[in-house]
Structure formats: C-alpha cells, structure tokens
Motif scaffolding. Sequence first.
Motif, PDB file in Angstrom:
ATOM      1  N   LYS A 118       0.831  -1.200   0.000  1.00 32.64           N
ATOM      2  CA  LYS A 118       0.000   0.000   0.000  1.00 32.64           C
ATOM      3  C   LYS A 118       0.871   1.257   0.000  1.00 32.64           C
ATOM      4  O   LYS A 118       0.589   2.225  -0.720  1.00 32.64           O
ATOM      5  CB  LYS A 118      -0.932  -0.005   1.210  1.00 32.64           C
ATOM      6  CG  LYS A 118      -1.930   1.133   1.204  1.00 32.64           C
ATOM      7  CD  LYS A 118      -2.920   1.019   2.369  1.00 32.64           C
ATOM      8  CE  LYS A 118      -3.940   2.149   2.344  1.00 32.64           C
ATOM      9  NZ  LYS A 118      -4.901   2.039   3.472  1.00 32.64           N
ATOM     10  N   ALA A 119       1.927   1.246   0.816  1.00 33.04           N
ATOM     11  CA  ALA A 119       2.841   2.393   0.861  1.00 33.04           C
ATOM     12  C   ALA A 119       3.553   2.585  -0.475  1.00 33.04           C
ATOM     13  O   ALA A 119       3.896   3.704  -0.859  1.00 33.04           O
ATOM     14  CB  ALA A 119       3.865   2.198   1.976  1.00 33.04           C
ATOM     15  N   MET A 120       3.767   1.491  -1.189  1.00 33.90           N
ATOM     16  CA  MET A 120       4.403   1.547  -2.509  1.00 33.90           C
ATOM     17  C   MET A 120       3.439   2.018  -3.603  1.00 33.90           C
ATOM     18  O   MET A 120       3.857   2.267  -4.732  1.00 33.90           O
ATOM     19  CB  MET A 120       4.938   0.167  -2.898  1.00 33.90           C
ATOM     20  CG  MET A 120       6.135  -0.303  -2.094  1.00 33.90           C
ATOM     21  SD  MET A 120       6.585  -1.996  -2.605  1.00 33.90           S
ATOM     22  CE  MET A 120       8.207  -2.159  -1.823  1.00 33.90           C
ATOM     23  N   ASN A 121       2.161   2.087  -3.280  1.00 31.74           N
ATOM     24  CA  ASN A 121       1.111   2.422  -4.243  1.00 31.74           C
ATOM     25  C   ASN A 121       0.994   1.356  -5.332  1.00 31.74           C
ATOM     26  O   ASN A 121       0.690   1.660  -6.488  1.00 31.74           O
ATOM     27  CB  ASN A 121       1.321   3.795  -4.886  1.00 31.74           C
ATOM     28  CG  ASN A 121       0.050   4.317  -5.547  1.00 31.74           C
ATOM     29  OD1 ASN A 121      -1.062   4.032  -5.096  1.00 31.74           O
ATOM     30  ND2 ASN A 121       0.208   5.065  -6.624  1.00 31.74           N
ATOM     31  N   ARG A 122       1.225   0.106  -4.926  1.00 34.19           N
ATOM     32  CA  ARG A 122       0.971  -1.003  -5.827  1.00 34.19           C
ATOM     33  C   ARG A 122      -0.538  -1.252  -5.861  1.00 34.19           C
ATOM     34  O   ARG A 122      -1.250  -0.967  -4.895  1.00 34.19           O
ATOM     35  CB  ARG A 122       1.715  -2.259  -5.381  1.00 34.19           C
ATOM     36  CG  ARG A 122       3.236  -2.100  -5.340  1.00 34.19           C
ATOM     37  CD  ARG A 122       3.831  -1.858  -6.700  1.00 34.19           C
ATOM     38  NE  ARG A 122       3.874  -3.078  -7.506  1.00 34.19           N
ATOM     39  CZ  ARG A 122       4.241  -3.101  -8.793  1.00 34.19           C
ATOM     40  NH1 ARG A 122       4.549  -1.985  -9.408  1.00 34.19           N
ATOM     41  NH2 ARG A 122       4.273  -4.239  -9.446  1.00 34.19           N
ATOM     42  N   LYS A 123      -1.042  -1.809  -6.951  1.00 32.49           N
ATOM     43  CA  LYS A 123      -2.490  -1.857  -7.170  1.00 32.49           C
ATOM     44  C   LYS A 123      -3.088  -3.242  -6.911  1.00 32.49           C
ATOM     45  O   LYS A 123      -4.076  -3.617  -7.537  1.00 32.49           O
ATOM     46  CB  LYS A 123      -2.803  -1.428  -8.615  1.00 32.49           C
ATOM     47  CG  LYS A 123      -2.215  -0.077  -9.028  1.00 32.49           C
ATOM     48  CD  LYS A 123      -2.747   1.067  -8.176  1.00 32.49           C
ATOM     49  CE  LYS A 123      -2.425   2.435  -8.770  1.00 32.49           C
ATOM     50  NZ  LYS A 123      -0.995   2.772  -8.795  1.00 32.49           N
ATOM     51  N   TYR A 124      -2.521  -3.996  -5.986  1.00 33.18           N
ATOM     52  CA  TYR A 124      -3.007  -5.336  -5.683  1.00 33.18           C
ATOM     53  C   TYR A 124      -2.604  -5.685  -4.256  1.00 33.18           C
ATOM     54  O   TYR A 124      -1.762  -5.008  -3.649  1.00 33.18           O
ATOM     55  CB  TYR A 124      -2.433  -6.370  -6.658  1.00 33.18           C
ATOM     56  CG  TYR A 124      -0.931  -6.272  -6.773  1.00 33.18           C
ATOM     57  CD1 TYR A 124      -0.090  -6.887  -5.842  1.00 33.18           C
ATOM     58  CD2 TYR A 124      -0.343  -5.515  -7.776  1.00 33.18           C
ATOM     59  CE1 TYR A 124       1.276  -6.753  -5.915  1.00 33.18           C
ATOM     60  CE2 TYR A 124       1.031  -5.381  -7.867  1.00 33.18           C
ATOM     61  CZ  TYR A 124       1.836  -5.996  -6.933  1.00 33.18           C
ATOM     62  OH  TYR A 124       3.193  -5.852  -7.002  1.00 33.18           O
ATOM     63  N   THR A 125      -3.194  -6.757  -3.738  1.00 34.53           N
ATOM     64  CA  THR A 125      -2.821  -7.283  -2.425  1.00 34.53           C
ATOM     65  C   THR A 125      -2.037  -8.576  -2.621  1.00 34.53           C
ATOM     66  O   THR A 125      -2.001  -9.141  -3.724  1.00 34.53           O
ATOM     67  CB  THR A 125      -4.067  -7.581  -1.584  1.00 34.53           C
ATOM     68  OG1 THR A 125      -4.821  -8.640  -2.225  1.00 34.53           O
ATOM     69  CG2 THR A 125      -4.946  -6.345  -1.450  1.00 34.53           C
ATOM     70  N   THR A 126      -1.439  -9.046  -1.541  1.00 31.20           N
ATOM     71  CA  THR A 126      -0.708 -10.320  -1.630  1.00 31.20           C
ATOM     72  C   THR A 126      -1.652 -11.469  -1.976  1.00 31.20           C
ATOM     73  O   THR A 126      -1.262 -12.403  -2.686  1.00 31.20           O
ATOM     74  CB  THR A 126       0.016 -10.624  -0.310  1.00 31.20           C
ATOM     75  OG1 THR A 126      -0.930 -10.558   0.778  1.00 31.20           O
ATOM     76  CG2 THR A 126       1.139  -9.634  -0.059  1.00 31.20           C
TER      77      THR A 126
ATOM     78  N   ARG B 285      10.671  11.043   0.126  1.00 34.52           N
ATOM     79  CA  ARG B 285      10.291  11.995   1.179  1.00 34.52           C
ATOM     80  C   ARG B 285       9.608  11.314   2.361  1.00 34.52           C
ATOM     81  O   ARG B 285       9.180  11.990   3.302  1.00 34.52           O
ATOM     82  CB  ARG B 285       9.361  13.056   0.583  1.00 34.52           C
ATOM     83  CG  ARG B 285       9.963  13.821  -0.593  1.00 34.52           C
ATOM     84  CD  ARG B 285       9.091  14.982  -1.019  1.00 34.52           C
ATOM     85  NE  ARG B 285       7.795  14.541  -1.519  1.00 34.52           N
ATOM     86  CZ  ARG B 285       7.550  14.202  -2.781  1.00 34.52           C
ATOM     87  NH1 ARG B 285       8.547  14.224  -3.674  1.00 34.52           N
ATOM     88  NH2 ARG B 285       6.345  13.834  -3.166  1.00 34.52           N
ATOM     89  N   MET B 286       9.523   9.990   2.323  1.00 34.91           N
ATOM     90  CA  MET B 286       8.847   9.264   3.403  1.00 34.91           C
ATOM     91  C   MET B 286       9.715   9.206   4.653  1.00 34.91           C
ATOM     92  O   MET B 286      10.949   9.146   4.555  1.00 34.91           O
ATOM     93  CB  MET B 286       8.515   7.836   2.955  1.00 34.91           C
ATOM     94  CG  MET B 286       7.373   7.730   1.989  1.00 34.91           C
ATOM     95  SD  MET B 286       7.026   5.989   1.570  1.00 34.91           S
ATOM     96  CE  MET B 286       5.574   6.188   0.555  1.00 34.91           C
ATOM     97  N   PRO B 287       9.093   9.206   5.832  1.00 38.13           N
ATOM     98  CA  PRO B 287       9.872   9.033   7.072  1.00 38.13           C
ATOM     99  C   PRO B 287      10.289   7.573   7.236  1.00 38.13           C
ATOM    100  O   PRO B 287       9.915   6.713   6.448  1.00 38.13           O
ATOM    101  CB  PRO B 287       8.865   9.444   8.164  1.00 38.13           C
ATOM    102  CG  PRO B 287       7.528   9.118   7.567  1.00 38.13           C
ATOM    103  CD  PRO B 287       7.654   9.393   6.102  1.00 38.13           C
ATOM    104  N   ASP B 288      11.059   7.314   8.291  1.00 41.20           N
ATOM    105  CA  ASP B 288      11.473   5.950   8.645  1.00 41.20           C
ATOM    106  C   ASP B 288      12.245   5.264   7.524  1.00 41.20           C
ATOM    107  O   ASP B 288      11.986   4.104   7.176  1.00 41.20           O
ATOM    108  CB  ASP B 288      10.251   5.095   9.027  1.00 41.20           C
ATOM    109  CG  ASP B 288       9.455   5.691  10.183  1.00 41.20           C
ATOM    110  OD1 ASP B 288      10.091   6.178  11.143  1.00 41.20           O
ATOM    111  OD2 ASP B 288       8.210   5.675  10.125  1.00 41.20           O
ATOM    112  N   GLN B 289      13.203   5.989   6.957  1.00 41.09           N
ATOM    113  CA  GLN B 289      14.106   5.379   5.978  1.00 41.09           C
ATOM    114  C   GLN B 289      14.956   4.313   6.679  1.00 41.09           C
ATOM    115  O   GLN B 289      15.391   4.493   7.814  1.00 41.09           O
ATOM    116  CB  GLN B 289      15.001   6.442   5.348  1.00 41.09           C
ATOM    117  CG  GLN B 289      14.252   7.511   4.561  1.00 41.09           C
ATOM    118  CD  GLN B 289      13.754   7.035   3.208  1.00 41.09           C
ATOM    119  OE1 GLN B 289      14.334   6.125   2.613  1.00 41.09           O
ATOM    120  NE2 GLN B 289      12.674   7.647   2.725  1.00 41.09           N
ATOM    121  N   ILE B 290      15.180   3.205   6.012  1.00 48.80           N
ATOM    122  CA  ILE B 290      15.868   2.056   6.601  1.00 48.80           C
ATOM    123  C   ILE B 290      17.379   2.195   6.420  1.00 48.80           C
ATOM    124  O   ILE B 290      17.847   2.504   5.317  1.00 48.80           O
ATOM    125  CB  ILE B 290      15.379   0.747   5.961  1.00 48.80           C
ATOM    126  CG1 ILE B 290      13.850   0.659   6.022  1.00 48.80           C
ATOM    127  CG2 ILE B 290      16.015  -0.463   6.641  1.00 48.80           C
ATOM    128  CD1 ILE B 290      13.262   0.716   7.406  1.00 48.80           C
TER     129      ILE B 290
END
Length: 444
Positions: A270-278, A343-348
């Motif tokens: 969802k965060a990736m803006n992918r258009k499907y679920t697992t 620009r997202m927080p919590d970069q790994i």
Amino acid sequence: MKKAALHNLGCKVNAYETEAMQEMLACAGYEIVDFHEIADVYVINTCSVTNIADRKSRQMIHQAKKRNPDAIVVAAGCYVQTSEEEARLDPAIDVIIGNNQKNQLLDKINQAAQSRALEEAYFDINKEKTIFEEMQLSNTAEHTRAFIKVQDGCNQFCSYCIIPFARGRVRSRRMDDVVNEITKLAAQGFREVVLTGIHLSSYGVDFEEKTTLLDLIRSVHAINGIERIRFGSLEPMVVTDEFASELSKMPKICPHFHLSLQSGCDKTLKAMNRKYTTAEYLEGCNRLRKYFDNPAITTDVIVGFPGETEADFAETFAYLEQVHFYEMHIFPYSRRKGTVADRMPDQIPEKVKKERSHKLLELSAKMSDEYRQSFVGRKVEVLFEEPFTYENREYYVGYTKTYIKVVVPATEDFTNVILEGKITGCLTNEIFIFEPVVFSAVLE
C-alpha cells in the motif's frame, strides 16, 4: 568512413532502442565500433531508475568525451528526460535526445557536426500528448531470441518509481507494426521473441478500439517461423482466468512468467502504491499453475522500503516461501529524488537493507535449485543458442521453455536448433545436462 559507438544502460526496452539507433547509424554509413574505441560519434542511451543509474549515465557520457574530445557525444533517454537542465549544462554533451525523440538521432548529429552547438530533441513527455515512437529492427545482436518493444510509458505512479516521469503515459505500438517487424525477424532465422514494454500489461489501453495484450499475443502466435513467445514483466492483475486459459492453448507460449511483486507485506504494498494485495497476487500465480504444468514464475522484490519493520520483512519472507518462485531479483530500496518514497519518514539504514537482501538472496538460491532439480528426468524442449566450453569440453548451451539453462555435447553445430529430450543431471549448480531424444530440423 565515420565511426560510431553506442552504450546501453538499463532495461530491455532501452536495449531495443539502442539496437534500433545502431541500425540507423549503420544504414547511414557509419562503421559501428566498440564503445571503448575511438569514434566520431558516441551514443549513450541512459537510465534514470535510481540515483546510481543517473551517476552511471553521467560517467559513461564523460568517458566518451574524454576518449575523443572531438567526438559528438549523444546523451539519450531517461536521464536527460528527467534531468534536462543538468544535461544542458554538461559540457561533455553535444546532443540531447529525450524519450520518444530517438528517431531524430541522425538529424541532430548532422546539425551538431555543422554548428558545434548543443542540439536538442526534447519535449515535456508528461504534458504533451504523445504517440508510440516507431522504431524497427531488421536484425539483432541476440543469436536466436529477439526482444521486441511493443509498449512505452506507465500510468501506475508507484511511490518509489521515477519511470512514469521519464517515459510519460502509456502508449502502445500498432499491432500491424509489431507483426511486420517480427515477421521480418522470423525470415532472418529468429525462432523466439520476447514482448517487452515499460508497462507491458497496459498494452492497448490507449487505443480507441478495444485491443488487449492477449489480442497482440494471438497475432504474434500466428507468425510462421516463430516457435517460442516470452514476455517481459507482467502485472499480476493481468493474469485472469481468461488470460491464463487462452495462453495455455497456444503451444508457442513459454510457461515462464515474470510477475512483478515488490513486497510480500500488504502494508508495504500500500505504501508503494501497488495496485493489488498479496492475496490477489497469489491468485494470479495459482491461475498460472492451474493451466500450466509447473510454470517458471519469477519476480522482483524490494527490501528495506521506508517503514518496513522486522515484522513486515518476516511477513514478506514467509510469503515468498509460500509462493515458491523459480527466481527472485532482489533490490535493496534505493532513494530516488523526485519520488514520493524519497520523502517518506522511517528510511531504513543501509546495513539493515543489506542484511535483509542477503537473507532473500539465500532463499532465492534455495528455491531456484529446487525448481531446476524438479526437471531432472523430465522430457523438455530446448532451443540451443551458441557454443559453450566447460573444463576443456565443448558443448552447446540453450534454454528450456521454462528458462532452465542446459548443455549438450558439441557433436555438431546446434546453433538455433530445437531438440527434445530429457534433463539427466547437473553440469554446475545452474547448468544442467541434456540428452536429446528427438531431433527437430535446423531452420535454414
């Protein structure tokens, strides 16, 4: 005779365009030489998928100008499309050619040679309506397999990806043009084609008339001389029951499918803006396995996406085990300026990305070995490509329809020959020994 050298960076679509530009130059009378030689013209087809790709593109541009300061250096493709102002200020660049403008290559080189001023073929691909830029190949550097660009652009806007801005919106190649090109390549002796695009699953959505990827595949399947059809990356949602069922009825289709995944965690998808679920992704895989016997399913996975916790990664790991891929391409998340994810927080941290990548690479190797081993003793069909030497013994190397690499002793020239037989064992961890049973005549 003037000399031209080309260098490609990036995807198979870029590779196709680079070969097409090379053919343009050759037809115009240029002698094509290796990129490391002194040339009068250097063409770098650039990539911009990551910040590292941008840097590599600049490095190759500067290498070319350093090799011959008097040469005309052409910077083409995605890097100059996304970094227009930077490219204009780079003294190593003589010609800028953005995407969907590569058919202006010869004109811009000639103009630069006369004026010695910066020449440009560029427009804002994201604001102006564009159509598919027709480029054709009459031959290719591959021995038996031809990659065919049938689509360009992307409408998906995944949060980590710059490509929709580099390539613009979806535009599809006319079916007749695809068929004509492949027909010519079949006459040249090519027996296998790979249909590629920036977002292949979107083929036809931009046409006024209803046309789908499945329609295109049916047309390619009807071409005489083509024995095998593969695909570039597919989106999982394209794999409907109709799609999988219809493909299974076409004997030329290779049961080798690259379904882009990126994460086995729904929160991350969802965060990736992918258009499907697992769950939807798994349904696509199950459909392929319903209609094909043990198909090769491969994928891409990004690890260390912003906000990916240890629990999220564990969820992805378990999901990948469940799907059980033939091969996985593992990419540590790379920040790309201009994307939402940058620009997202919590970069790994890079150390964590590396650790997670290592775990998935180990899993990928294990699953790949298990998949290949499942074919030992089974009847397969192999298209052999070229000679291969291993421990002072001569072989020919080729691939099964599921893209398992095999060898046969070089008792004769097996280049571009299809053989049926069985896999009897391993030559190496990744190369298997093939024993022919039925001989299929050489394509003259």
